[in-house]
Design a protein around this motif. Structure first.
Motif, PDB file in Angstrom:
ATOM      1  N   HIS A   1      -9.108   3.142   2.563  1.00 30.04           N
ATOM      2  CA  HIS A   1      -9.471   1.441   2.352  1.00 30.04           C
ATOM      3  C   HIS A   1      -9.527   1.255   0.606  1.00 30.04           C
ATOM      4  O   HIS A   1      -9.642   0.192   0.262  1.00 30.04           O
ATOM      5  CB  HIS A   1     -10.722   1.368   2.945  1.00 30.04           C
ATOM      6  N   THR A   2      -9.891   2.340   0.072  1.00 32.01           N
ATOM      7  CA  THR A   2      -9.972   2.430  -1.578  1.00 32.01           C
ATOM      8  C   THR A   2      -8.387   2.050  -2.053  1.00 32.01           C
ATOM      9  O   THR A   2      -8.204   1.353  -3.029  1.00 32.01           O
ATOM     10  CB  THR A   2     -10.470   3.650  -2.194  1.00 32.01           C
TER      11      THR A   2
ATOM     12  N   PRO B   1       0.734  -1.235   0.028  1.00 34.09           N
ATOM     13  CA  PRO B   1      -0.046   0.088   0.133  1.00 34.09           C
ATOM     14  C   PRO B   1       0.859   1.262   0.014  1.00 34.09           C
ATOM     15  O   PRO B   1       0.437   2.310  -0.737  1.00 34.09           O
ATOM     16  CB  PRO B   1      -0.673  -0.093   1.297  1.00 34.09           C
TER      17      PRO B   1
ATOM     18  N   HIS C   1      -2.010  -6.603  -7.024  1.00 36.70           N
ATOM     19  CA  HIS C   1      -1.685  -7.970  -6.647  1.00 36.70           C
ATOM     20  C   HIS C   1      -2.434  -9.272  -7.206  1.00 36.70           C
ATOM     21  O   HIS C   1      -1.591  -9.876  -7.586  1.00 36.70           O
ATOM     22  CB  HIS C   1      -2.021  -8.077  -5.164  1.00 36.70           C
ATOM     23  N   LYS C   2      -3.650  -9.031  -7.437  1.00 37.14           N
ATOM     24  CA  LYS C   2      -4.311  -9.890  -8.377  1.00 37.14           C
ATOM     25  C   LYS C   2      -3.734 -10.058  -9.670  1.00 37.14           C
ATOM     26  O   LYS C   2      -3.602 -11.114 -10.376  1.00 37.14           O
ATOM     27  CB  LYS C   2      -5.562  -9.791  -8.114  1.00 37.14           C
TER      28      LYS C   2
ATOM     29  N   LEU D   1      -6.172   0.338  -0.363  1.00 35.16           N
ATOM     30  CA  LEU D   1      -5.875  -0.797  -0.166  1.00 35.16           C
ATOM     31  C   LEU D   1      -6.629  -1.830  -1.288  1.00 35.16           C
ATOM     32  O   LEU D   1      -6.000  -2.883  -1.698  1.00 35.16           O
ATOM     33  CB  LEU D   1      -6.211  -1.354   1.291  1.00 35.16           C
ATOM     34  N   THR D   2      -7.693  -1.278  -1.596  1.00 35.20           N
ATOM     35  CA  THR D   2      -8.498  -2.227  -2.747  1.00 35.20           C
ATOM     36  C   THR D   2      -7.674  -2.016  -3.923  1.00 35.20           C
ATOM     37  O   THR D   2      -7.581  -3.230  -4.682  1.00 35.20           O
ATOM     38  CB  THR D   2      -9.952  -1.204  -2.836  1.00 35.20           C
ATOM     39  N   ILE D   3      -7.120  -1.108  -4.474  1.00 35.14           N
ATOM     40  CA  ILE D   3      -6.417  -0.813  -5.420  1.00 35.14           C
ATOM     41  C   ILE D   3      -5.089  -1.550  -5.506  1.00 35.14           C
ATOM     42  O   ILE D   3      -4.655  -2.456  -6.329  1.00 35.14           O
ATOM     43  CB  ILE D   3      -5.838   0.674  -5.545  1.00 35.14           C
ATOM     44  N   THR D   4      -4.500  -1.556  -4.261  1.00 32.38           N
ATOM     45  CA  THR D   4      -3.219  -2.528  -3.980  1.00 32.38           C
ATOM     46  C   THR D   4      -3.634  -4.043  -4.099  1.00 32.38           C
ATOM     47  O   THR D   4      -2.854  -4.656  -4.904  1.00 32.38           O
ATOM     48  CB  THR D   4      -2.759  -2.347  -2.633  1.00 32.38           C
ATOM     49  N   THR D   5      -4.705  -4.559  -3.810  1.00 36.49           N
ATOM     50  CA  THR D   5      -5.338  -5.751  -3.765  1.00 36.49           C
ATOM     51  C   THR D   5      -5.646  -6.269  -5.122  1.00 36.49           C
ATOM     52  O   THR D   5      -5.035  -7.255  -5.911  1.00 36.49           O
ATOM     53  CB  THR D   5      -6.470  -6.068  -3.225  1.00 36.49           C
ATOM     54  N   ILE D   6      -6.053  -5.133  -6.196  1.00 38.86           N
ATOM     55  CA  ILE D   6      -6.303  -5.549  -7.527  1.00 38.86           C
ATOM     56  C   ILE D   6      -4.887  -5.468  -8.257  1.00 38.86           C
ATOM     57  O   ILE D   6      -4.739  -6.489  -9.136  1.00 38.86           O
ATOM     58  CB  ILE D   6      -6.936  -4.387  -8.114  1.00 38.86           C
TER      59      ILE D   6
END
Length: 434
Positions: free
Chosen positions: A158-159, A126, A168-169, A161-166
């Motif tokens: 929190h958004t 992040p 990562h995927k 963190l969502t971008i980081t998850t995307i």
């Protein structure tokens, strides 16, 4: 009424009303201008928007000539330009069966074996995403999704963190999102070109801002590998850390100056690669990434990134139909210049010439007291380059390729034989006294 009756009394009333209209018009313009000045803010980019129209007047695109006739409306102009650009984003019509078979086998084998989920990579953090967002410039135009940098800078934690998850995927699956692979192209007229010709416009690609954040993190990992393994050739100075055009120019000047000190002449050929970034052979690039033993997750991701890219041309508020990009590295992208540098990284070198590169700008130099030796050395290198260009489907713009001789003398009468590359470059080396 005055136009009908031509009465002097009506004429006086007409003049009086015209004066009142002009005063009201000036008052409205002044008030609007004052309100705009009051709303100018140094932090949100409005100062730049306010100043730009005074610096340069934007010109609208006139009616365009094309194979289908004449385009008059903005939508017709956008579609004409899109059709013209679609032919630009295609592979050069150069065949080399041996190389094509080698590349096809290599790429097919990789795609067959690289179906598994990737785990061996540095996961995005992040903090990395946040640092990238902080460096975004708010005055940059958004991509086709309309999400601009100012919006991204104001996203809650929190958004992010969502971008980081995307992201990562994306790295795990080796799949770049399809919606992030469509560019909005804004046409800009090239200086001195015919504005009615569709080929006279330079495409400026606007990519989605979120895709650029993902690109930044991918490029960071690619650059780390290239630096660790020392993959890029030292003659390439383009888009590399602590290197610039100035450094390459100094290298060229020092080579010639050292020759003058030894009473040598210096011959140089400056090559222009036609549509360099737009016509890269994508499978050839993937083959070279495999050859350089690039981590498989990066190759898989870059393969997905380049596959089935699209673009649409925007003229004012009208958007053309979507067109396919069948070749090249993505225009306007962060990772594109590095991918191009890797594509031409195995360019041939010669022991008696100096190779200088900055992205797609390439020069070869040779020096000697005898100009015939310079001609032989440059022609030998040009022949090696010609074979390499054909092998990797690269086309040279001969009309823009220059050959020049630098001599430390007022007059230089010994004129060397011509240099040749596919077709004759010039009737001889152009003489320049230093």
């Amino acid at each position: 009424m005055f136009q009908t009756y031509r009465d002097p009394v009506l004429k006086r009333k007409l003049n009086k009303l015209n004066k009142q209209i002009k005063k009201l018009d000036q008052k409205i313009e002044t008030e609007a201008f004052t309100n705009e000045l009051l709303n100018v803010n140094a932090t949100d980019g409005t100062v730049w928007k306010f100043v730009t129209p005074f610096k340069k007047k934007t010109k609208s695109i006139p009616s365009l000539n094309g194979p289908g006739g004449i385009a008059n409306t903005d939508l017709e102009k956008a579609n004409f330009l899109a059709e013209s650009l679609e032919t630009q984003f295609t592979l050069n019509n150069i065949t080399n069966p041996d190389t094509e078979e080698l590349v096809a086998d290599s790429v097919m084998r990789f795609r067959t074996e690289a179906n598994s989920v990737c785990k061996d990579f540095d996961p995005p953090l992040p903090s990395e995403v946040l640092d990238c967002i902080k460096s975004l410039r708010i005055n940059k135009a958004p991509g086709i999704d309309g999400i601009n940098n100012k919006m991204i800078k104001n996203l809650p934690l929190h958004t992010i963190l969502t971008i980081t998850t995307i992201i990562h995927k994306i790295m795990t699956l080796g799949h770049f999102p399809t919606r992030w692979k469509t560019a909005t192209v804004v046409p800009i007229l090239k200086p001195g070109k015919d504005p009615t010709d569709t080929t006279s416009y330079r495409p400026i690609s606007l990519l989605p801002s979120l895709s650029k954040i993902a690109e930044h993190l991918i490029l960071k990992r690619l650059n780390n590998y290239l630096k660790e393994k020392n993959v890029l050739c030292p003659e390439q100075f383009g888009f590399r850390e602590k290197l610039s055009t100035s450094h390459q120019l100094i290298r060229v000047v020092e080579y010639g100056t050292e020759g003058f000190a030894n009473k040598q002449k210096t011959g140089a050929v400056f090559l222009d690669i036609q549509k360099a970034f737009d016509r890269v052979w994508q499978d050839g690039l993937i083959h070279k990434l495999i050859h350089y033993k690039t981590p498989s997750y990066l190759i898989k991701l870059i393969d997905s990134y380049l596959l089935e890219r699209k673009f649409a041309v925007r003229v004012k508020n009208e958007l053309s139909s979507t067109k396919n990009i069948n070749a090249g590295v993505a225009q306007g992208s962060k990772i594109g210049p590095t991918l191009f540098a890797l594509y031409i990284n195995d360019i041939p070198k010669q022991f008696n010439t100096l190779l200088c590169m900055y992205a797609d700008d390439t020069a070869i130099l040779a020096r000697n007291k005898n100009p015939n030796y310079i001609q032989i050395a440059l022609n030998r290198h040009l022949k090696a380059l010609e074979d390499w260009f054909i092998k990797w489907k690269i086309e040279i713009n001969v009309s823009k390729t220059e050959a020049i001789m630098f001599a430390n003398a007022r007059r230089y009468s010994s004129f060397p034989p011509p240099l040749r590359l596919m077709t004759e470059l010039s009737p001889g080396l152009r003489n320049v006294s230093i």
